[in-house]
Scaffold this motif. Structure first.
Motif, mmCIF file in Angstrom:
data_model
loop_
_atom_site.group_PDB
_atom_site.id
_atom_site.type_symbol
_atom_site.label_atom_id
_atom_site.label_comp_id
_atom_site.label_asym_id
_atom_site.label_seq_id
_atom_site.Cartn_x
_atom_site.Cartn_y
_atom_site.Cartn_z
ATOM 1 N N TYR A 138 39.535 -91.352 82.128
ATOM 2 C CA TYR A 138 40.524 -91.907 81.194
ATOM 3 C C TYR A 138 40.499 -93.425 81.180
ATOM 4 O O TYR A 138 40.598 -94.059 80.129
ATOM 5 C CB TYR A 138 41.923 -91.360 81.497
ATOM 6 N N GLY A 185 40.307 -95.679 59.831
ATOM 7 C CA GLY A 185 39.955 -95.747 58.428
ATOM 8 C C GLY A 185 39.892 -94.346 57.833
ATOM 9 O O GLY A 185 39.584 -93.376 58.536
ATOM 10 N N SER A 215 42.451 -90.855 69.719
ATOM 11 C CA SER A 215 43.404 -90.970 68.605
ATOM 12 C C SER A 215 44.294 -92.211 68.703
ATOM 13 O O SER A 215 44.819 -92.670 67.693
ATOM 14 C CB SER A 215 44.269 -89.709 68.513
ATOM 15 N N THR A 228 43.720 -84.100 66.115
ATOM 16 C CA THR A 228 43.234 -82.752 65.805
ATOM 17 C C THR A 228 44.161 -81.681 66.375
ATOM 18 O O THR A 228 44.605 -80.775 65.648
ATOM 19 C CB THR A 228 41.813 -82.552 66.394
ATOM 20 N N GLU A 274 47.784 -80.239 77.116
ATOM 21 C CA GLU A 274 47.234 -81.601 77.069
ATOM 22 C C GLU A 274 47.115 -82.135 78.495
ATOM 23 O O GLU A 274 48.093 -82.133 79.241
ATOM 24 C CB GLU A 274 48.133 -82.490 76.197
ATOM 25 N N MET A 297 40.484 -89.347 60.099
ATOM 26 C CA MET A 297 40.557 -88.989 58.675
ATOM 27 C C MET A 297 40.355 -87.490 58.459
ATOM 28 O O MET A 297 40.954 -86.897 57.577
ATOM 29 C CB MET A 297 39.563 -89.813 57.855
HETATM 30 C C1 LIG Z 1 36.840 -97.749 68.195
HETATM 31 C C2 LIG Z 1 37.021 -96.487 67.392
HETATM 32 C C3 LIG Z 1 37.110 -96.551 66.016
HETATM 33 C C4 LIG Z 1 37.288 -95.373 65.278
HETATM 34 N N1 LIG Z 1 37.431 -95.476 63.922
HETATM 35 C C5 LIG Z 1 37.704 -94.367 63.199
HETATM 36 C C6 LIG Z 1 37.974 -94.457 61.817
HETATM 37 O O1 LIG Z 1 37.920 -95.554 61.233
HETATM 38 N N2 LIG Z 1 38.321 -93.325 61.156
HETATM 39 C C7 LIG Z 1 38.375 -92.112 61.779
HETATM 40 O O2 LIG Z 1 38.690 -91.111 61.120
HETATM 41 N N3 LIG Z 1 38.102 -91.992 63.080
HETATM 42 C C8 LIG Z 1 37.769 -93.085 63.809
HETATM 43 N N4 LIG Z 1 37.503 -92.987 65.133
HETATM 44 C C9 LIG Z 1 37.381 -91.647 65.721
HETATM 45 C C10 LIG Z 1 38.723 -91.002 65.918
HETATM 46 O O3 LIG Z 1 39.555 -91.847 66.667
HETATM 47 C C11 LIG Z 1 38.511 -89.682 66.659
HETATM 48 O O4 LIG Z 1 37.515 -88.905 66.006
HETATM 49 C C12 LIG Z 1 39.802 -88.865 66.674
HETATM 50 O O5 LIG Z 1 40.845 -89.635 67.222
HETATM 51 C C13 LIG Z 1 39.595 -87.594 67.487
HETATM 52 O O6 LIG Z 1 40.842 -86.965 67.632
HETATM 53 P P1 LIG Z 1 40.934 -85.685 68.517
HETATM 54 O O7 LIG Z 1 42.355 -85.251 68.504
HETATM 55 O O8 LIG Z 1 39.898 -84.714 68.088
HETATM 56 O O9 LIG Z 1 40.492 -86.180 69.983
HETATM 57 P P2 LIG Z 1 41.289 -87.099 71.014
HETATM 58 O O10 LIG Z 1 42.290 -87.962 70.360
HETATM 59 O O11 LIG Z 1 40.267 -87.766 71.872
HETATM 60 O O12 LIG Z 1 42.106 -86.049 71.870
HETATM 61 C C14 LIG Z 1 41.492 -85.163 72.796
HETATM 62 C C15 LIG Z 1 42.558 -84.798 73.814
HETATM 63 O O13 LIG Z 1 42.054 -83.751 74.652
HETATM 64 C C16 LIG Z 1 42.634 -83.921 75.934
HETATM 65 N N5 LIG Z 1 41.843 -83.189 76.901
HETATM 66 C C17 LIG Z 1 40.576 -83.393 77.300
HETATM 67 N N6 LIG Z 1 40.193 -82.485 78.209
HETATM 68 C C18 LIG Z 1 41.246 -81.655 78.400
HETATM 69 C C19 LIG Z 1 41.480 -80.512 79.248
HETATM 70 N N7 LIG Z 1 40.537 -80.031 80.080
HETATM 71 N N8 LIG Z 1 42.700 -79.901 79.200
HETATM 72 C C20 LIG Z 1 43.668 -80.359 78.361
HETATM 73 N N9 LIG Z 1 43.495 -81.450 77.556
HETATM 74 C C21 LIG Z 1 42.302 -82.096 77.566
HETATM 75 C C22 LIG Z 1 42.575 -85.430 76.132
HETATM 76 O O14 LIG Z 1 43.494 -85.871 77.120
HETATM 77 C C23 LIG Z 1 42.928 -85.964 74.740
HETATM 78 O O15 LIG Z 1 44.299 -86.252 74.595
HETATM 79 C C24 LIG Z 1 37.343 -94.126 65.921
HETATM 80 C C25 LIG Z 1 37.261 -94.056 67.318
HETATM 81 C C26 LIG Z 1 37.105 -95.218 68.053
HETATM 82 C C27 LIG Z 1 37.021 -95.132 69.543
#
Ligand SMILES: Cc1cc2nc3c(=O)[nH]c(=O)nc-3n(C[C@H](O)[C@H](O)[C@H](O)COP(=O)(O)OP(=O)(O)OC[C@H]3O[C@@H](n4cnc5c(N)ncnc54)[C@H](O)[C@@H]3O)c2cc1C
Length: 406
Positions: free
Chosen positions: A279, A47, A41, A13, A32, A358
């Motif tokens: 973490y 998927g 992520s 995201t 980050e 996705m």
């Molecule tokens: C087992 C599993 C299967 C999944 N399967 C799917 C799937 O099939 N399809 C799909 O679309 N999604 C799937 N997901 C969900 C998907 O992985 C997540 O919704 C997506 O990765 C979220 O991305 P993000 O960038 O929003 O969050 P994240 O990747 O969690 O990133 C958040 C970031 O914020 C940082 N952060 C937190 N607090 C702070 C702070 N105070 N200051 C600075 N940085 C901070 C963290 O270090 C982290 O790097 C799955 C998840 C899991 C666990």
């Protein structure tokens, strides 16, 4: 534009929204806490499907598929990060068949032309590895598939930096300076960062970030989810495995090829929220879920359940690894995408409920559109039409939600 945006979090995201903002002329900093991809992520099944029960999501995921197919031109890197092997939802009751047929009609009306219902005869003709006796039919969409998540966040981060985005890793946001309801600056061990607009892209960490920023605490539960990897053996060849779609068994267990040698498997389970996870907890495997615990584990139960609908899986050599991570689950399984009700210049892009990989390009479009508009919006423009984003509004009624959650 010339305005300054600070994005908190560098997963799929955060990196994609930073890139989208930079293309629109914003001066962007990404803060980050650890490193790019340190959260869900890098732990995802990744998927990507357009088969949803929420019309807004069907249309948003059509846009996401289009963006991922054209990722090298639209974002960067050499690799197209989407593998379009399709999604096959297997159905075992008349009730499930009727609901799936109605859903497929709704999805077609949302422009998803290639989704179709297959009766059992058609299903086993096209997919001879499905156990005919175990199912009544399926819905099938060949343009669904799965992503290479590391390609997405690494290439998006690199492309954003080429556009001038400042990426500051090992910079957890630990404090805030506010003037009334507006954030002026964010504080980290690596400095103070001023912002006109702040974007929360921390997903499962969002409730605790909200407390720190004095923002609205949204109902987001970090829930543990596992993946298991089974080694191919027996009558299924490597090419056949690599070409398989993501298959969802009637009870929700799912699998998809990780490679020609390995099948990724998952199955949601009852779990208590872990709001204070750290973490290391992301990779902590409870004994009952580890493949090392053998036949009694949920790992082997998942394998056996999938083998009931794909019998060749029974011939696989065994499960070689277990991984885990957190979903950021909301009561209606839709994310919260909008301005915070209490902090004027804070945009929340969180609560993806297992769909954030996705959602990435669609989230980035919404986040950048909200930043440009400076206020909440009811629609965004994509694929030549206005797409409602009402289902993702903060403050919506949370009773009617996404029904297709795996
Ligand atoms: C087992 C599993 C299967 C999944 N399967 C799917 C799937 O099939 N399809 C799909 O679309 N999604 C799937 N997901 C969900 C998907 O992985 C997540 O919704 C997506 O990765 C979220 O991305 P993000 O960038 O929003 O969050 P994240 O990747 O969690 O990133 C958040 C970031 O914020 C940082 N952060 C937190 N607090 C702070 C702070 N105070 N200051 C600075 N940085 C901070 C963290 O270090 C982290 O790097 C799955 C998840 C899991 C666990």
């Amino acid at each position: 534009m010339g305005q300054r945006a600070v994005v908190i979090g560098a997963g799929i995201t955060g990196t994609l929204v930073a890139h989208a903002l930079a293309t629109r002329g914003w001066t962007v900093t990404v803060l980050e806490a650890q490193h790019v991809g340190a959260g869900s992520s890098s732990r995802t099944a990744a998927g990507i499907r357009q088969q949803f029960s929420t019309p807004e999501t069907v249309m948003g995921m059509r846009y996401a598929v289009d963006q991922y197919r054209n990722f090298p031109e639209r974002v960067g890197g050499a690799e197209v990060p989407i593998v379009q092997n399709g999604y096959l939802f297997l159905l075992a009751t008349q009730e499930a068949v009727a609901a799936a047929q109605a859903r497929a009609r709704m999805q077609q009306a949302c422009g998803l032309a290639d989704v179709e219902y297959l009766d059992v005869g058609e299903l086993v003709t096209r997919f001879p590895w499905v156990a005919r006796h175990a199912v009544l039919g399926a819905t099938w969409c060949p343009s669904d598939g799965f992503l290479h998540p590391a390609t997405v966040y690494n290439e998006a981060a690199a492309a954003a930096q080429r556009l001038g985005v400042e990426l500051v890793q090992r910079a957890p946001v630990t404090g805030v300076e506010r003037s009334g309801a507006t954030i002026d600056a964010l504080l980290t061990p690596r400095g103070r960062f001023v912002a006109d607009v702040v974007i929360d892209a921390t997903n499962a960490w969002s409730p605790r970030l909200a407390r720190l920023l004095g923002a609205t605490e949204l109902p987001i539960a970090p829930l543990k989810r596992y993946l298991w990897f089974a080694e191919r053996a027996g009558s299924m060849g490597g090419e056949a495995l690599a070409a398989m779609p993501l298959v969802i068994a009637p009870g929700g267990a799912y699998c998809r090829p990780e490679s020609g040698a390995s099948m990724l498997m998952g199955w949601a389970h009852e779990a208590l929220p872990e709001p204070d996870f750290d973490y290391e907890d992301q990779d902590r495997i409870e004994p009952g879920f580890s493949h090392r615990s053998g036949a009694e584990s949920v790992a082997y139960e998942t394998w056996a359940t999938l083998a009931e609908v794909v019998p060749q899986l029974e011939e696989f050599a065994g499960i070689t690894s277990t991984t885990a991570g957190f979903y950021a689950t909301t009561p209606d399984h839709n994310p919260f995408l909008g301005y915070d009700p209490e902090v004027k210049n804070l945009i929340r892009l969180v609560g993806f409920s297992g769909h954030g990989a996705m959602f990435g390009p669609f989230t980035a479009l919404i986040g950048a559109s909200l930043a440009d508009a400076g206020r909440n919006m009811t629609h965004v423009s994509a694929l030549g039409r206005d797409i409602s984003i009402d289902a993702f509004r903060i403050g919506r009624e949370l009773r009617h939600g996404e029904l297709l959650v795996i």
